[in-house]
Every structure is written in structure tokens, then in C-alpha cells.
Design a protein around this motif. Structure first.
Motif, mmCIF file in Angstrom:
data_model
loop_
_atom_site.group_PDB
_atom_site.id
_atom_site.type_symbol
_atom_site.label_atom_id
_atom_site.label_comp_id
_atom_site.label_asym_id
_atom_site.label_seq_id
_atom_site.Cartn_x
_atom_site.Cartn_y
_atom_site.Cartn_z
ATOM 1 N N PRO A 34 -44.379 -30.395 45.308
ATOM 2 C CA PRO A 34 -44.787 -31.760 45.639
ATOM 3 C C PRO A 34 -43.719 -32.788 45.246
ATOM 4 N N VAL A 35 -43.815 -33.978 45.828
ATOM 5 C CA VAL A 35 -42.894 -35.071 45.515
ATOM 6 C C VAL A 35 -43.220 -35.658 44.150
ATOM 7 N N PHE A 36 -44.521 -35.819 43.886
ATOM 8 C CA PHE A 36 -44.944 -36.455 42.634
ATOM 9 C C PHE A 36 -45.444 -35.417 41.633
ATOM 10 N N TYR A 37 -45.349 -35.822 40.362
ATOM 11 C CA TYR A 37 -45.864 -34.998 39.273
ATOM 12 C C TYR A 37 -46.864 -35.845 38.496
ATOM 13 N N ARG A 38 -48.084 -35.346 38.329
ATOM 14 C CA ARG A 38 -49.128 -36.085 37.612
ATOM 15 C C ARG A 38 -49.196 -35.564 36.184
ATOM 16 N N ALA A 39 -48.595 -36.281 35.261
ATOM 17 C CA ALA A 39 -48.512 -35.847 33.871
ATOM 18 C C ALA A 39 -49.706 -36.352 33.077
ATOM 19 N N ALA A 40 -50.265 -35.506 32.233
ATOM 20 C CA ALA A 40 -51.382 -35.901 31.374
ATOM 21 C C ALA A 40 -50.860 -36.749 30.225
ATOM 22 N N ARG A 41 -51.442 -37.935 30.040
ATOM 23 C CA ARG A 41 -51.042 -38.844 28.974
ATOM 24 C C ARG A 41 -52.291 -39.465 28.353
ATOM 25 N N VAL A 42 -52.107 -40.090 27.195
ATOM 26 C CA VAL A 42 -53.203 -40.756 26.502
ATOM 27 C C VAL A 42 -52.882 -42.249 26.439
ATOM 28 N N THR A 65 -57.789 -43.103 25.530
ATOM 29 C CA THR A 65 -58.347 -42.739 26.833
ATOM 30 C C THR A 65 -57.320 -41.945 27.631
ATOM 31 N N ALA A 66 -57.690 -40.771 28.099
ATOM 32 C CA ALA A 66 -56.766 -39.921 28.861
ATOM 33 C C ALA A 66 -56.611 -40.454 30.281
ATOM 34 N N PHE A 67 -55.403 -40.287 30.833
ATOM 35 C CA PHE A 67 -55.157 -40.670 32.225
ATOM 36 C C PHE A 67 -54.018 -39.817 32.770
ATOM 37 N N ARG A 68 -53.819 -39.880 34.079
ATOM 38 C CA ARG A 68 -52.740 -39.143 34.733
ATOM 39 C C ARG A 68 -51.618 -40.111 35.100
ATOM 40 N N MET A 69 -50.419 -39.828 34.620
ATOM 41 C CA MET A 69 -49.282 -40.708 34.847
ATOM 42 C C MET A 69 -48.440 -40.198 36.024
ATOM 43 N N TRP A 70 -48.149 -41.096 36.966
ATOM 44 C CA TRP A 70 -47.360 -40.748 38.132
ATOM 45 C C TRP A 70 -45.873 -40.694 37.784
ATOM 46 N N LYS A 71 -45.187 -39.648 38.277
ATOM 47 C CA LYS A 71 -43.734 -39.550 38.146
ATOM 48 C C LYS A 71 -43.181 -38.829 39.364
ATOM 49 N N PHE A 72 -41.935 -39.113 39.711
ATOM 50 C CA PHE A 72 -41.266 -38.267 40.683
ATOM 51 C C PHE A 72 -40.986 -36.920 40.019
ATOM 52 N N VAL A 84 -49.540 -48.984 36.576
ATOM 53 C CA VAL A 84 -49.641 -50.384 36.167
ATOM 54 C C VAL A 84 -50.603 -51.121 37.095
ATOM 55 N N LEU A 85 -50.486 -50.887 38.385
ATOM 56 C CA LEU A 85 -51.419 -51.508 39.337
ATOM 57 C C LEU A 85 -52.850 -51.065 39.075
ATOM 58 N N GLY A 86 -53.025 -49.805 38.681
ATOM 59 C CA GLY A 86 -54.360 -49.283 38.419
ATOM 60 C C GLY A 86 -54.927 -49.683 37.077
ATOM 61 N N GLY A 87 -54.103 -50.247 36.205
ATOM 62 C CA GLY A 87 -54.594 -50.744 34.926
ATOM 63 C C GLY A 87 -54.541 -49.767 33.776
ATOM 64 N N THR A 88 -53.986 -48.557 33.993
ATOM 65 C CA THR A 88 -53.910 -47.589 32.894
ATOM 66 C C THR A 88 -52.629 -47.738 32.082
ATOM 67 N N MET A 89 -51.636 -48.462 32.634
ATOM 68 C CA MET A 89 -50.384 -48.689 31.935
ATOM 69 C C MET A 89 -49.971 -50.145 32.076
ATOM 70 N N SER A 90 -48.959 -50.516 31.304
ATOM 71 C CA SER A 90 -48.396 -51.863 31.349
ATOM 72 C C SER A 90 -46.906 -51.761 31.663
ATOM 73 N N LEU A 91 -46.315 -52.840 32.124
ATOM 74 C CA LEU A 91 -44.870 -52.828 32.352
ATOM 75 C C LEU A 91 -44.129 -52.597 31.036
ATOM 76 N N VAL A 92 -44.615 -53.214 29.960
ATOM 77 C CA VAL A 92 -43.983 -53.086 28.647
ATOM 78 C C VAL A 92 -45.040 -52.674 27.636
ATOM 79 N N GLY A 93 -44.719 -51.701 26.805
ATOM 80 C CA GLY A 93 -45.662 -51.242 25.788
ATOM 81 C C GLY A 93 -45.106 -50.038 25.056
ATOM 82 N N PRO A 94 -45.896 -49.415 24.185
ATOM 83 C CA PRO A 94 -45.459 -48.191 23.496
ATOM 84 C C PRO A 94 -45.264 -47.051 24.488
ATOM 85 N N ARG A 95 -44.516 -46.045 24.084
ATOM 86 C CA ARG A 95 -44.287 -44.885 24.943
ATOM 87 C C ARG A 95 -45.589 -44.143 25.175
ATOM 88 N N PRO A 96 -45.915 -43.774 26.434
ATOM 89 C CA PRO A 96 -47.151 -43.028 26.702
ATOM 90 C C PRO A 96 -47.081 -41.620 26.127
#
Length: 501
Positions: free
Chosen positions: A341-349, A354-361, A415-427
Motif C-alpha cells: 500500500p501507499v500509506f502505512y497506518r501506525a498505532a500511536r497513543v 487515547t489510541a489512534f492510527r497515524m497516517w504515514k507514507f 490533524v484535520l481529524g483532531g487526533t494530532m496537532s501541527l506542533v506537540g510532543p512526539r506521538p
């Protein structure tokens, strides 16, 4: 002749009259010169911004500016705006020598001055129905604000260049015990761009006193005891006295020391005994004649969270629109380079664990996770992190997009979905969070970010302890202006490929 009496904090000392030390004045003449350059640059930028706005809005031949009362001379309107703008900059203390050389407060005051002025102009225009051409004002504000911020940044780069050549430095004499002084000395030595050079230290007592103290591979000269600070200032030609053990000196001795330093062009700063807490959370309040440092608790809820969330979503949407062609090119390259696949959905907290899936190439082979266990003996990561400089699981395209952090761009969707921010601690990964102690767990009080202090301070080259300290510092002292500076520094760090692998 230096006073060699044994120091007794219980006995109030009388201030001694010392001669003015001209070497201090010469060593700090650059401060005045720097402020003068800033003042002239501010004036030039404001004049240029107003002139551009007038030229674009009314043309080169226009002598009048239309308003509700008729027509006002363009020169008069522009002159009033220029004078008011410069007055607003001074009223907001943008030339305060304590803040013009480091930190985000200088930029914050510039922005506050600009928007306060134009907010006041808008209210005056509304109340008195002047109807001054709004296009003129709307153009002058962004041009002038951006110009002022850019000029301040350029002067900082010039100052940093000078400091890298050991010029324009504050010569610091540290006063305190070794336990309280060494952390300050280490921090200052690690950040030469801040403009401080530790030239010596005064320790509490003479018994068993050494001639020097070794910190970070450098020898710091010991000039004497707490009772010899003023003579040590003269001998070391110090421009700043940093007190790290105020409780050891006592109230009377601290007051006497401040009196002693009055006749010298020397700053006195006192370390409050708390680390990585700064900005609006700290305020000095006099209580019964004693200056008490009030430290407010971090504010993560309410208007602050709404404001940060709004900026995140608007910024992410704008960046996605601009980078859409880059997304398409990278997606095609990944597909052509390796199956999967093009994207990789990484498990992050995220926030509040709260657990979420982080988008990455996708930058690794499809079975990267199953091959991770066999590579643990080659782990180069800090603390609980797993990192390899030459990871065999990384694809050819993956190596390129990692080098420039392009693989992290899909996190804009988070970031658009609200699970991350542009600036913050490392996921963090779930297995990392399981190993967090109470102190490290404070990172989870805010949303993780695409970038942060850890990103602009070395990224993969940082130790685990330093990464945690930077994340906690961000959590404790968040501000919009700090986010803007981190985003700007991130662009520079990515272009320079600093610490990325």
C-alpha cells in the motif's frame, strides 16, 4: 581590597560603595548599538509598509485619501499611521533589552503591538464614522507585521553569527552551591546562541575550596565565597551575576548584593529553582515585602484548546491544498518502487492515553514489523525508542522521503481529524507509553504533534532524557507564538536534514 571575612547569612551586611568598572561598560556597548539598529529598522519597515499600501491602494499620483468627511491629505494620513505604529511598538516594549535577543516574547510583543494599533484604528473609524479606506489599512497591516518580524529574525541571525565568534556575549558570574549551579552552567554552555558565557563561580564557603570546577569538560574558575561577589565581579569583568542559591544567601544578603551591584553596569538574575517553566505561567508578586514567584498551572482546556485546534485545522487544510501534487508524485513513486500500500497506518497513543492510527507514507517493506525483533541488537534509539541509521527494512524511495521527512506529511490528515496537532510532543508507540513513569506521562496531557521542540533540536540525535525534557517543556509552556517559531524552525531542520534517519 577584597573583603575576606567569613560569610554569615544571619548578619545583615551594609552595602559597599564600589568604583564604576568601565570594562563592563565597554563589553556591553553592543547592547545599546543593537537596540539602536532595531529602532531604525522598525522605522524603515513601517515607513516602507505604509508607502507600499498607499501606492498600491491610491496610486503614485494620489495626494488625497478618501474618508467619511471628504478627502484627507495622503501625506498626513500616512504620517499619522507611521507615528502611531512606532508609538505602539514602544508602548508594547518591543525594544526591552531583556527580551530582544532570545525566546518568542520579542515576536509576540511585535505582533501584539501591530494588531492592537489596527484594532484601535478600527474602533475609532467605527465610532467617529471616518470611513478611512479600509483597503489601505488592510494592506499596511500584514506587510508591516511580516516585515517587522522578518527584520527581527534577521538581526537575531546576525547576533547569533557574532556569538558563534565569541562576540557580543554576556559574561556570567554564577553564585551558588555546586548542586544548584552545575545544571545552569550545563544548560548555558549547551546553548551558546543564547549569548551567555560563564566566566566564574562563587561558592558558599572557603573550607576545602578548589581553584576551579570542571563542567562539561571545561574548567570554571572559582573566584571566592558569597561574601566576595563584588570583588569577583571586578576581577572576572562579569556583566551578569546569576544567583542559583538564593536560600543560602538569605534575604538580607540578597538585598545587600543588589545594593552592591547598583554602582556597576551589571545585571542580577536569580534562578527560581524550577526548570522548564517560563512565559506567562510565571509572575513575581510582592507579599509582605517579599517577592514571591507565582507559578500558574498549565492551561490545556477552554479557549486555549479551541484556539490551538482552530489554528491546527486551518493550517492543515491550507498545507494539504498546496502539497496535493507532492502527495500524488510520492504515491506513484512508492507504488513503482515496492509492492504494498501507499500509506502505512501506525498505532500511536494520543491525548489522555487515547489510541489512534497515524497516517504515514510507507517507507519500509510490507513485513517490516515482523522483522523488527531480529534487529533489536542493532538498535541505536534512545531510551525506549527503536532507531537504526541504516535500517535494512527501508525501501529506496523510503530512504529519500525519510531524509526530507516527506513520509510524515500524511499526518496532516490526523490533524484535520483532531487526533494530532501541527506542533506537540512526539506521538509515542503503545509499548513506549507502558514504560512511562509519572513524570514522562505528562506528555499525554496535550495532543501529539507532527513536529515539536524535539524535532527542531536534533530529532533522532537526541538522548531519551533530552527528548523527554523538551516535550515536557513544550507541554508546560505552550503558546501560539512558540508554535509558530517551532514550525519555522522545522522547515529549516528538514531542509538541512538534521538528525533524520
Amino acid at each position: 581590597m577584597a573583603d575576606r571575612r567569613a560569610y554569615d547569612p544571619a548578619v545583615p551586611r551594609q552595602p559597599r560603595r564600589l568604583r564604576f568598572v568601565r570594562t563592563h561598560d565597554r563589553s556591553r556597548s553592543w547592547v545599546h548599538a543593537h537596540l539602536v539598529r532595531l529602532a531604525w529598522t522598525d522605522a524603515l519597515v513601517v515607513i516602507l509598509a505604509v508607502s507600499i499600501a498607499q501606492l498600491v491602494r491610491f496610486g503614485a499620483d494620489s495626494a488625497l485619501v478618501p474618508n467619511g468627511a471628504g478627502n484627507a491629505p495622503a501625506v498626513v494620513v500616512s504620517a499619522v499611521l507611521i507615528v502611531s505604529w512606532l508609538f505602539a511598538l514602544r508602548a508594547c516594549q518591543t525594544l526591552d533589552r531583556r527580551i530582544v535577543r532570545s525566546g518568542s516574547q520579542e515576536y509576540s510583543r511585535v505582533v501584539t503591538a501591530c494588531f492592537s494599533l489596527f484594532g484601535a484604528l478600527a474602533m475609532i473609524d467605527l465610532l467617529f464614522r471616518l470611513n478611512i479606506a479600509r483597503g489601505f489599512i488592510a494592506l499596511a497591516l500584514p506587510v508591516g507585521t511580516i516585515g517587522l518580524l522578518l527584520s527581527r529574525w534577521l538581526w537575531r541571525q546576525y547576533l547569533t553569527h557574532k556569538r558563534s565568534a565569541a562576540k557580543n556575549l554576556e559574561r556570567v558570574l554564577v553564585v551558588g552551591s555546586l548542586n544548584s549551579s552545575i545544571p545552569l552552567i550545563e544548560r548555558v554552555m549547551a546553548r551558546p546562541e543564547l549569548g551567555y558565557r560563564v566566566v566564574g563561580i562563587c561558592l558558599p564557603e572557603r573550607s576545602g575550596m578548589r581553584n576551579s570546577v570542571s563542567v562539561g569538560g571545561f574548567d570554571i574558575k572559582v573566584y571566592g565565597t558569597f561574601d566576595q561577589v563584588c570583588s569577583s565581579v571586578e576581577e572576572a569583568e562579569a556583566t551578569t551575576v546569576a544567583v542559583t542559591s538564593a536560600e543560602a544567601l538569605g534575604h538580607a544578603a540578597m538585598q545587600a548584593l543588589s545594593w552592591d551591584l547598583e554602582g556597576l553596569n551589571v545585571d542580577m538574575v536569580v534562578a527560581p529553582g524550577v526548570t522548564d517553566v517560563a512565559g506567562p505561567r510565571m509572575m513575581v508578586r510582592p507579599v509582605a515585602g517579599l517577592p514571591l514567584l507565582h507559578i500558574d498551572k498549565p492551561r490545556y482546556e477552554g479557549a486555549n484548546r479551541f484556539r490551538k485546534g482552530l489554528v491546527d485545522r486551518l493550517g492543515a487544510a491550507a498545507i494539504l491544498c498546496v502539497l496535493a501534487p507532492v502527495f500524488a508524485i510520492v504515491a506513484i513513486a512508492i507504488k513503482l518502487d515496492s509492492p504494498g500500500p501507499v500509506f502505512y497506518r501506525a498505532a500511536r497513543v494520543g491525548i489522555n492515553n487515547t489510541a489512534f492510527r497515524m497516517w504515514k507514507f510507507r517507507s519500509m517493506v510490507v513485513d517490516a514489523e515482523s522483522r523488527k525483533a531480529s534487529l533489536y541488537t542493532k538498535n541505536e534509539g534512545a531510551g525506549v525508542l527503536f532507531k537504526m541509521r541504516d535500517d535494512p527494512r527501508v525501501t529506496r524511495v523510503g530512504a529519500v522521503i525519510r531524509r526530507y521527512s516527506v513520509d510524515e506529511l500524511p499526518q496532516l490528515l490526523n490533524v484535520l481529524g483532531g487526533t494530532m496537532s501541527l506542533v506537540g510532543p512526539r506521538p509515542p508507540l503503545p509499548e513506549e507509553v507502558e514504560q512511562y513513569d509519572g513524570r514522562v506521562a505528562r506528555r499525554m496531557l496535550v495532543k501529539p504533534g507532527m513536529t515539536g521542540l524535539w524535532q527542531v533540536s536534533g530529532r533522532s540525535d537526541l538522548s531519551w532524557e533530552e527528548s523527554v525534557r523538551l516535550d515536557l517543556s513544550y507541554v508546560e509552556n505552550w503558546s501560539i507564538m512558540q508554535d509558530a517559531l517551532i514550525l519555522w524552525k522545522t522547515v529549516r531542520a528538514v531542509v538541512a536534514k538534521e538528525g533524520a534517519y
